[in-house]
Design an enzyme around this catalytic site. Structure first.
Site, PDB file in Angstrom:
ATOM      1  N   TYR A  15       0.814  -1.219   0.000  1.00 38.84           N
ATOM      2  CA  TYR A  15       0.000   0.000   0.000  1.00 38.84           C
ATOM      3  C   TYR A  15       0.849   1.271   0.000  1.00 38.84           C
ATOM      4  O   TYR A  15       0.683   2.137   0.849  1.00 38.84           O
ATOM      5  CB  TYR A  15      -0.964  -0.006   1.197  1.00 38.84           C
ATOM      6  CG  TYR A  15      -2.109  -0.973   1.005  1.00 38.84           C
ATOM      7  CD1 TYR A  15      -3.218  -0.598   0.252  1.00 38.84           C
ATOM      8  CD2 TYR A  15      -2.067  -2.259   1.522  1.00 38.84           C
ATOM      9  CE1 TYR A  15      -4.265  -1.483   0.044  1.00 38.84           C
ATOM     10  CE2 TYR A  15      -3.111  -3.152   1.307  1.00 38.84           C
ATOM     11  CZ  TYR A  15      -4.206  -2.752   0.565  1.00 38.84           C
ATOM     12  OH  TYR A  15      -5.232  -3.621   0.346  1.00 38.84           O
ATOM     13  N   TYR A 143     -12.253  -6.958   6.554  1.00 39.93           N
ATOM     14  CA  TYR A 143     -11.088  -7.068   5.663  1.00 39.93           C
ATOM     15  C   TYR A 143     -10.808  -8.543   5.410  1.00 39.93           C
ATOM     16  O   TYR A 143     -10.713  -9.332   6.357  1.00 39.93           O
ATOM     17  CB  TYR A 143      -9.842  -6.397   6.261  1.00 39.93           C
ATOM     18  CG  TYR A 143      -8.642  -6.589   5.356  1.00 39.93           C
ATOM     19  CD1 TYR A 143      -8.490  -5.829   4.200  1.00 39.93           C
ATOM     20  CD2 TYR A 143      -7.693  -7.581   5.630  1.00 39.93           C
ATOM     21  CE1 TYR A 143      -7.424  -6.039   3.343  1.00 39.93           C
ATOM     22  CE2 TYR A 143      -6.619  -7.795   4.766  1.00 39.93           C
ATOM     23  CZ  TYR A 143      -6.490  -7.028   3.638  1.00 39.93           C
ATOM     24  OH  TYR A 143      -5.441  -7.246   2.768  1.00 39.93           O
ATOM     25  N   ASP A 244     -13.355 -16.081   8.706  1.00 39.74           N
ATOM     26  CA  ASP A 244     -11.994 -15.722   8.328  1.00 39.74           C
ATOM     27  C   ASP A 244     -11.194 -15.477   9.610  1.00 39.74           C
ATOM     28  O   ASP A 244     -11.289 -14.419  10.213  1.00 39.74           O
ATOM     29  CB  ASP A 244     -12.028 -14.472   7.434  1.00 39.74           C
ATOM     30  CG  ASP A 244     -10.632 -13.986   7.045  1.00 39.74           C
ATOM     31  OD1 ASP A 244      -9.644 -14.515   7.586  1.00 39.74           O
ATOM     32  OD2 ASP A 244     -10.547 -13.074   6.203  1.00 39.74           O
ATOM     33  N   LYS A 273      -1.559 -16.245   8.288  1.00 39.71           N
ATOM     34  CA  LYS A 273      -0.739 -15.425   9.183  1.00 39.71           C
ATOM     35  C   LYS A 273       0.046 -16.254  10.232  1.00 39.71           C
ATOM     36  O   LYS A 273       1.067 -16.805   9.875  1.00 39.71           O
ATOM     37  CB  LYS A 273      -1.596 -14.342   9.815  1.00 39.71           C
ATOM     38  CG  LYS A 273      -2.006 -13.296   8.777  1.00 39.71           C
ATOM     39  CD  LYS A 273      -2.362 -11.945   9.366  1.00 39.71           C
ATOM     40  CE  LYS A 273      -2.346 -10.872   8.315  1.00 39.71           C
ATOM     41  NZ  LYS A 273      -3.665 -10.488   7.812  1.00 39.71           N
TER      42      LYS A 273
END
Ligand SMILES: *Cc1c(COP(=O)(O)O)cnc(C)c1O
Length: 423
Positions: A15, A143, A244, A273
């Site tokens: 980003y 997200y 998620d 992760k």
């Protein structure tokens, strides 16, 4: 051109603009909770490298396990072949996740695990003879990753859907849960989800959500009762539930998986992760026997996905070792210790002029400011204070490795108080 200049002109960062004036700091090694910079400075990592590095850097047990696997094989294709690391890891994942989840699909990143989850839901309904169920209900402020399918279920505003209009599938969005973690949740709080299911349930394949903790979409912790009610609504309207847990999985919220706060099981679960203790990139999508068998019986009789690096043996070994280390440790004790440290350490931020509020759950501490913070000056101030903290927007947050000492945690929270709260 020196290395720093070359990097600035040729490498993208997450980003970021290619030619930005935001500095990047060069890390030469890392040990425990400390990153060592090329100028010799050491920084306490408050981010666990974005939720991942739960046992800290350069962990002897992790290193040894990976070295051993490296000498056996670093990689082999997964089409038509299998190996011990994949089988052992699948067994562990089936064991530690809620009982209905029985099958494991390995992929390389969280975003892909979400793509896989969405495709599983679509293929499931195709096989059930309900091909009209092609849409997903997602929560505001959610997200789920950066690939196109995953993006389509991210918050439409923070996810910049306008920029990709016409190529992103249009999903159905409901209000983010307003009821906070630890508080009750009434009919009003769930009304938006209920209305969406009532109106469009017949064309919905699944509801996708981050259980309890909304991560990159706003670091918001919501009531377990909301999750319980969402599960009940999915059952009532006959749609699948995708959880998620890419950020929350493996202890971060105080439970091994955040779904446990509500005592529910999803139909499809995404992990990533911290799965490998931060060592290598790996993700997994688990589902129930029912979903798997239904896909098998449908047309074309196979699940249509197969990454090149599927179930990479090194990554699986990192995950097996990380999960063992976690389960053999007093991780719950560590998380409550960190939670207490974050509460006392960030307490002085409460009631300060620039601070909107402080939120703490498990090993996550969030200071929400009233204004967007200036990344450049604030990052520099943190580095000067000897810590690595990377805010986004109005949010300054800490989610350190679980092994952090009380003293280092103190240094982290003190730095937050000094740099952002008490200016
Ligand atoms: C980070 C994250 C993802 C995306 O994972 P990547 O490995 O970055 O692709 C998806 N969902 C949640 C909840 C995440 O925190």
């Amino acid at each position: 051109m020196n290395d720093n200049e070359f990097g600035q002109q040729h490498i993208w960062h997450p980003y970021s603009a290619m030619h930005s004036d935001l500095p990047t700091y060069r890390v030469v090694s890392a040990h425990g909770v400390r990153l060592k910079l090329s100028d010799g400075r050491q920084l306490i990592d408050g981010m666990a490298s974005w939720w991942c590095m739960i046992h800290g850097y350069n962990h002897p047990g992790m290193n040894t396990a990976l070295e051993e696997q490296l000498h056996k094989m670093a990689h082999v294709m997964f089409g038509g072949l299998t190996h011990e690391p994949a089988v052992t890891l699948a067994r562990q994942l089936v064991d530690v996740t809620p009982p209905p989840l029985q099958t494991v699909f390995f992929s390389d990143s969280g975003s892909v695990a979400v793509e896989v989850a969405l495709k599983m839901a679509i293929q499931y309904w195709q096989a059930k003879g309900q091909p009209q169920r092609q849409r997903f209900i997602a929560l505001g402020s959610g997200y789920h990753g950066d690939t196109l399918g995953a993006m389509s279920v991210c918050d439409p505003v923070t996810g910049m859907h306008s920029l990709f209009k016409g190529i992103l599938p249009e999903q159905i969005f409901v209000d983010r849960p307003a009821c906070r973690f630890g508080e009750p949740c009434g009919q009003g709080d769930i009304a938006s989800l209920k209305m969406a299911l009532e109106a469009d349930g017949h064309q919905v394949a699944a509801v996708i959500l981050e259980p309890i903790v909304q991560g990159a979409g706003g670091m918001w912790f919501y009531a377990a009762e909301y999750l319980k009610k969402a599960r009940e609504l999915c059952d009532h309207y006959g749609v699948l539930l995708i959880a998620d847990e890419i950020a929350t999985g493996f202890g971060r919220s105080g439970k091994l998986f955040a779904c446990e706060h509500a005592g529910i099981a999803p139909d499809i679960l995404c992990l990533g992760k911290a799965l490998t203790g931060g060592y290598l990139t790996l993700a997994a999508t688990l589902t129930t026997e029912e979903v798997a068998v239904t896909i098998d019986r449908g047309n074309p009789g196979v699940f249509m996905h197969g990454p090149t690096f599927m179930a990479n043996p090194l990554a699986c070994t990192a995950a097996i070792t990380s999960i063992r280390l976690l389960l053999d440790s007093d991780w719950q004790g560590n998380i409550s210790r960190i939670e207490a440290g974050l509460k006392t350490g960030l307490e002085p931020c409460n009631d300060l002029e620039h601070v909107n509020e402080v939120r703490i759950l498990g090993a996550m501490g969030v200071v929400e400011m009233k204004q967007v913070v200036d990344m450049k000056t604030i990052t520099q101030a943190f580095v000067e204070a000897g810590v690595w903290v990377r805010p986004f927007g109005k949010l300054v947050y800490l989610m350190p490795p679980y092994i952090i000492s009380d003293e280092d945690l103190d240094t982290l929270t003190n730095a937050v108080v000094r740099v952002v709260c008490d200016q």
